[in-house]
Design a protein around this motif. Sequence first.
Motif, PDB file in Angstrom:
ATOM      1  N   PHE A  72       0.838  -1.199   0.000  1.00 36.27           N
ATOM      2  CA  PHE A  72       0.000   0.000   0.000  1.00 36.27           C
ATOM      3  C   PHE A  72       0.876   1.253   0.000  1.00 36.27           C
ATOM      4  CE2 PHE A  72      -4.046  -2.026   1.098  1.00 36.27           C
ATOM      5  CZ  PHE A  72      -3.625  -3.223   1.643  1.00 36.27           C
ATOM      6  N   TYR A 118       0.424   5.329   1.152  1.00 39.24           N
ATOM      7  CA  TYR A 118      -0.409   6.297   1.849  1.00 39.24           C
ATOM      8  C   TYR A 118       0.257   7.664   1.789  1.00 39.24           C
ATOM      9  CZ  TYR A 118      -3.223   2.607   4.002  1.00 39.24           C
ATOM     10  OH  TYR A 118      -4.072   1.548   4.225  1.00 39.24           O
ATOM     11  N   LEU A 138       4.028   7.111   2.639  1.00 38.94           N
ATOM     12  CA  LEU A 138       4.340   5.909   3.390  1.00 38.94           C
ATOM     13  C   LEU A 138       4.093   4.664   2.546  1.00 38.94           C
ATOM     14  CD1 LEU A 138       2.469   6.848   6.699  1.00 38.94           C
ATOM     15  CD2 LEU A 138       4.875   7.184   6.192  1.00 38.94           C
ATOM     16  N   ARG A 166       1.926  -5.665   3.568  1.00 38.61           N
ATOM     17  CA  ARG A 166       0.997  -6.501   4.335  1.00 38.61           C
ATOM     18  C   ARG A 166       1.446  -7.955   4.237  1.00 38.61           C
ATOM     19  NH1 ARG A 166      -4.581  -8.321   3.051  1.00 38.61           N
ATOM     20  NH2 ARG A 166      -5.904  -8.113   4.879  1.00 38.61           N
ATOM     21  N   PRO A 218      -0.104  -5.111   8.440  1.00 36.10           N
ATOM     22  CA  PRO A 218       0.665  -4.188   7.600  1.00 36.10           C
ATOM     23  C   PRO A 218       1.785  -3.539   8.414  1.00 36.10           C
ATOM     24  CG  PRO A 218      -1.359  -3.157   8.352  1.00 36.10           C
ATOM     25  CD  PRO A 218      -1.267  -4.489   9.038  1.00 36.10           C
ATOM     26  N   PHE A 226       4.667  -0.423   8.197  1.00 34.08           N
ATOM     27  CA  PHE A 226       4.946   0.800   7.465  1.00 34.08           C
ATOM     28  C   PHE A 226       6.433   1.102   7.412  1.00 34.08           C
ATOM     29  CE2 PHE A 226       0.850   2.806   6.615  1.00 34.08           C
ATOM     30  CZ  PHE A 226       0.013   1.982   7.335  1.00 34.08           C
ATOM     31  N   GLY A 227       6.858   1.629   6.277  1.00 33.57           N
ATOM     32  CA  GLY A 227       8.195   2.194   6.188  1.00 33.57           C
ATOM     33  C   GLY A 227       8.230   3.528   6.922  1.00 33.57           C
ATOM     34  N   ARG A 228       9.407   4.126   6.986  1.00 36.37           N
ATOM     35  CA  ARG A 228       9.569   5.383   7.736  1.00 36.37           C
ATOM     36  C   ARG A 228       8.944   6.574   7.016  1.00 36.37           C
ATOM     37  NH1 ARG A 228      13.035   5.192  11.964  1.00 36.37           N
ATOM     38  NH2 ARG A 228      14.235   3.293  12.210  1.00 36.37           N
ATOM     39  N   GLY A 229       8.626   6.394   5.747  1.00 35.33           N
ATOM     40  CA  GLY A 229       8.024   7.490   5.010  1.00 35.33           C
ATOM     41  C   GLY A 229       9.046   8.342   4.283  1.00 35.33           C
TER      42      GLY A 229
END
Lengths: 114, 118
Positions: A33, A35, A87, A91, A102, A104-107
């Motif tokens: 995903f 975001y 981000l 998943r 899921p 998340f990466g650090r963005g």
Amino acid sequence: GQNIDQPTEMTATEGAIVQINCTYQTSGFNGLFWYQQHAGEAPTFLSYNVLDGLEEKGRFSSFLSRSKGYSYLLLKELQMKDSASYLCAVREWRRKGGSYIPTFGRGTSLIVHP
Amino acid sequence: GAVVSQHPSRVICKSGTSVKIECRSLDFQATTMFWYRQFPKKSLMLMATSNEGSKATYEQGVEKDKFLINHASLTLSTLTVTSAHPEDSSFYICSAESRLAGVVDTQYFGPGTRLTVL
């Protein structure tokens, strides 16, 4: 577990195109995903990829290569309002609890300037 | 569709008190909800996965007795920060899973709760 890597910060010019890369290592892959998150706000859903290839959605496109553990988010015709953190989230099936989880990466903080 | 609300949006409390945060899926039923915390300029850190009608699954390092999670119905999950301390000050975000066009479950996030413990 998984390891998700994306650049910390990118800058681009209004009207240009920018590509934000994301690499990951995981077992039990069940989708990736993207975001968008503006400062002080919650993330908003942009795109989802589970099969290899490109998904296009207006000015935003997302690409996935499962064999390479690689994805990118492509933003076209950049606008000032696109300045935000992007981000990448992978998943995977987690046996503990029996859920798809899921991570998340650090963005990537994208700064769009005039 | 797929709107998630979170209440309160901002709370300031004294050290030692407990704070309850509510997360509601407004137009869909969510069997799974997630609770995250986020520090400034950092990514989302998953705290726990909440499944309706069962105990929450906590991530490693998250104290389940300090962060109480109750998923009472298919549209409501609550996070209670017990005996809050200044180090608990953070941005807490919930998300609820909704099936995306019948294909995949994707997460939709609430607007977040800014907790400040004095």
